[in-house]
Design an enzyme around this catalytic site. Structure first.
Site, short mmCIF file in Angstrom:
data_model
loop_
_atom_site.label_atom_id
_atom_site.label_comp_id
_atom_site.label_asym_id
_atom_site.label_seq_id
_atom_site.Cartn_x
_atom_site.Cartn_y
_atom_site.Cartn_z
CB SER A 183 -0.96 0.00 1.19
OG SER A 183 -0.24 -0.17 2.39
CG HIS A 211 -4.24 -1.31 -1.38
ND1 HIS A 211 -4.92 -0.11 -1.50
CD2 HIS A 211 -3.77 -1.34 -0.12
CE1 HIS A 211 -4.83 0.56 -0.36
NE2 HIS A 211 -4.14 -0.16 0.50
CE LYS A 246 -7.38 -0.41 1.59
NZ LYS A 246 -6.78 -1.38 2.49
C1 LIG Z 1 -6.59 -1.65 3.93
C2 LIG Z 1 -5.94 -2.93 4.24
C3 LIG Z 1 -6.37 -3.72 5.30
C4 LIG Z 1 -7.44 -3.27 6.26
O1 LIG Z 1 -8.70 -3.44 5.70
P1 LIG Z 1 -9.97 -3.13 6.61
O2 LIG Z 1 -11.05 -3.92 5.99
O3 LIG Z 1 -10.20 -1.65 6.53
O4 LIG Z 1 -9.64 -3.58 7.99
C5 LIG Z 1 -5.77 -4.94 5.49
N1 LIG Z 1 -4.76 -5.37 4.70
C6 LIG Z 1 -4.31 -4.62 3.68
C7 LIG Z 1 -3.19 -5.13 2.84
C8 LIG Z 1 -4.87 -3.37 3.42
O5 LIG Z 1 -4.41 -2.63 2.43
#
Ligand SMILES: *Cc1c(COP(=O)(O)O)cnc(C)c1O
Length: 396
Positions: A183, A211, A246
């Site tokens: 990320s 992502h 996301k």
């Molecule tokens: C955003 C993200 C998370 C967290 O996701 P949530 O559903 O908001 O808890 C976990 N792992 C990765 C790789 C992320 O980019």
């Protein structure tokens, strides 16, 4: 004042003085390429995870309304008691179908999914091996999995992974875990090599594609589709985790997807399943609709890829160094945390909402502006953003 209050206040003062204090900004409109921030007015959003523009899609919103009407506001229970609704099953079947796995299980967040999975997958003496740039939720889940021997390998370094696996050859089970898309760098995991290395050592590969899902591959299935690899079987990924927060509607929620036995085991054993309420039906219904739209309209993914390419080329033409990658994350390395924050504030004054990330999210000295693209950005949005970046270049 107590010692604790004293300490907290001192830290907050230090954050203010070093220019690294984070202020929350309040949106008064839905998440979309154009949004309004309380006290600041309208901005173009280039920092959300709304990769496919589904967060405020009328059908996704309507599905949430229908879920609310049909199932009410809450589950008022964990899954195994009486908190499992038909909408959970529908969503989980769709996730499994989309990723190409046998089954899937939702959690209230991917943070929870990682914790639920990783702490239960490994037993005493097993090895849990993690890329050093993995998401915080994987790091924390690893800390909770203290029955296992834990190792961290340098970012995307297959020799390092190989060494860690060789050192773990005595472990009954070996689990390797990686982000699909990292990320903060926006780079893609070296999946074919990771799968090969895991097979060689008899290790299980877990990919958190938060992502990558909805972003990579012609249909947005994620990092495995990007490399033309299946979502299961000896040639493919063993277990996925991911988020619904996301590209897939952006509300909340996460999942584990993989072999049916893994899912069944998590239902029996994973603590966030056993002791924390199920995903709210409204969110489950919206996410299910978001995923249906992704399946129905792969052109959204194509559009996202086009926007990413246009933005990257535009920034490079302006003289910015943007890391090359097919993901929707375009980081520009600035250096000092305070500088990255200052530049993001300047962009915001020009109506472009981009966030500067610094320590402790990234190592000191590698603070960056992180641009995130969406399929919902229009050509005009991109032009306005690039004009602001051109102006910023003149000022630096
Ligand atoms: C955003 C993200 C998370 C967290 O996701 P949530 O559903 O908001 O808890 C976990 N792992 C990765 C790789 C992320 O980019």
């Amino acid at each position: 004042m107590s010692v604790l209050e004293d300490r907290l206040r001192r830290t907050l003062t230090e954050l203010h003085e070093s220019g690294t204090y984070k202020s929350l900004r309040h949106l008064t409109t839905p998440m979309a390429p154009e949004a309004t921030i309380d006290g600041l007015g309208e901005v173009l959003v280039f920092c959300s995870n709304n990769y496919l523009g589904l967060a405020n899609h009328p059908e996704v919103v309507e599905a949430g309304h229908q879920g609310l009407d049909r199932y009410g506001a809450g589950t008022a229970s964990v899954r195994f008691i009486c908190g499992t609704f038909a909408c959970h099953r529908a969503l989980e079947e769709r996730i499994a179908d989309f990723l190409g796995t046998e089954a899937a299980l939702t959690y209230v967040s991917c943070w929870n999914a990682n914790e639920g999975l990783l702490t239960n997958l490994v037993e005493q003496g097993d090895a849990l091996i993690s890329d050093e740039l993995n998401h915080a939720s994987i790091i924390d889940a690893g800390r909770l999995a203290r029955q296992a021997t834990r190792k961290v390998y340098p970012h995307s370094d297959l020799d390092g992974l190989n060494t860690a696996l060789t050192e773990s050859s005595g472990a009954p089970a070996k689990v390797v875990v990686t982000d699909g898309v990292f990320s903060m760098e926006g780079d893609v995991a070296r999946l074919p090599e990771l799968i090969g290395t895991c097979r060689q050592h008899g290790a299980t590969l877990v990919v958190d594609d938060s992502h990558g899902t909805g972003v990579l591959g012609a249909h947005g299935r994620g990092v495995h589709e990007h490399f033309g690899l299946p979502g299961r079987g000896p040639e493919g990924v063993d277990i996925f985790t991911g988020t619904l927060g996301k590209a897939l509607g952006g509300a909340a929620g996460g999942y584990v997807a993989g072999p049916r036995d893994v899912i069944d085991y998590l239902i029996q054993r994973s603590r966030p399943q056993l002791f924390s309420n199920a995903l709210p039906p409204t969110v489950a219904c919206s996410a299910d609709k978001a995923l249906e739209i992704v399946q129905r309209e792969p052109e959204r993914v194509v559009r996202l890829h086009e926007n990413v390419a246009t933005m990257r080329t535009g920034l490079q033409d302006l003289g910015y160094e943007v890391l090359d990658s097919p993901t929707a994350i375009l980081p520009i390395i600035i250096g000092a945390t305070a500088d990255a924050i200052r530049l993001s504030n300047r962009l915001l004054e020009m109506g472009i909402f981009v966030i500067g990330f610094g320590f402790p999210v990234v190592p000191e000295g590698t603070a960056r502006l992180r641009i995130q693209m969406s399929a919902a950005h229009t050509e005009e949005h991109l032009d306005r953003a690039l004009a602001a970046f051109a102006k910023l270049k003149g000022e630096v």
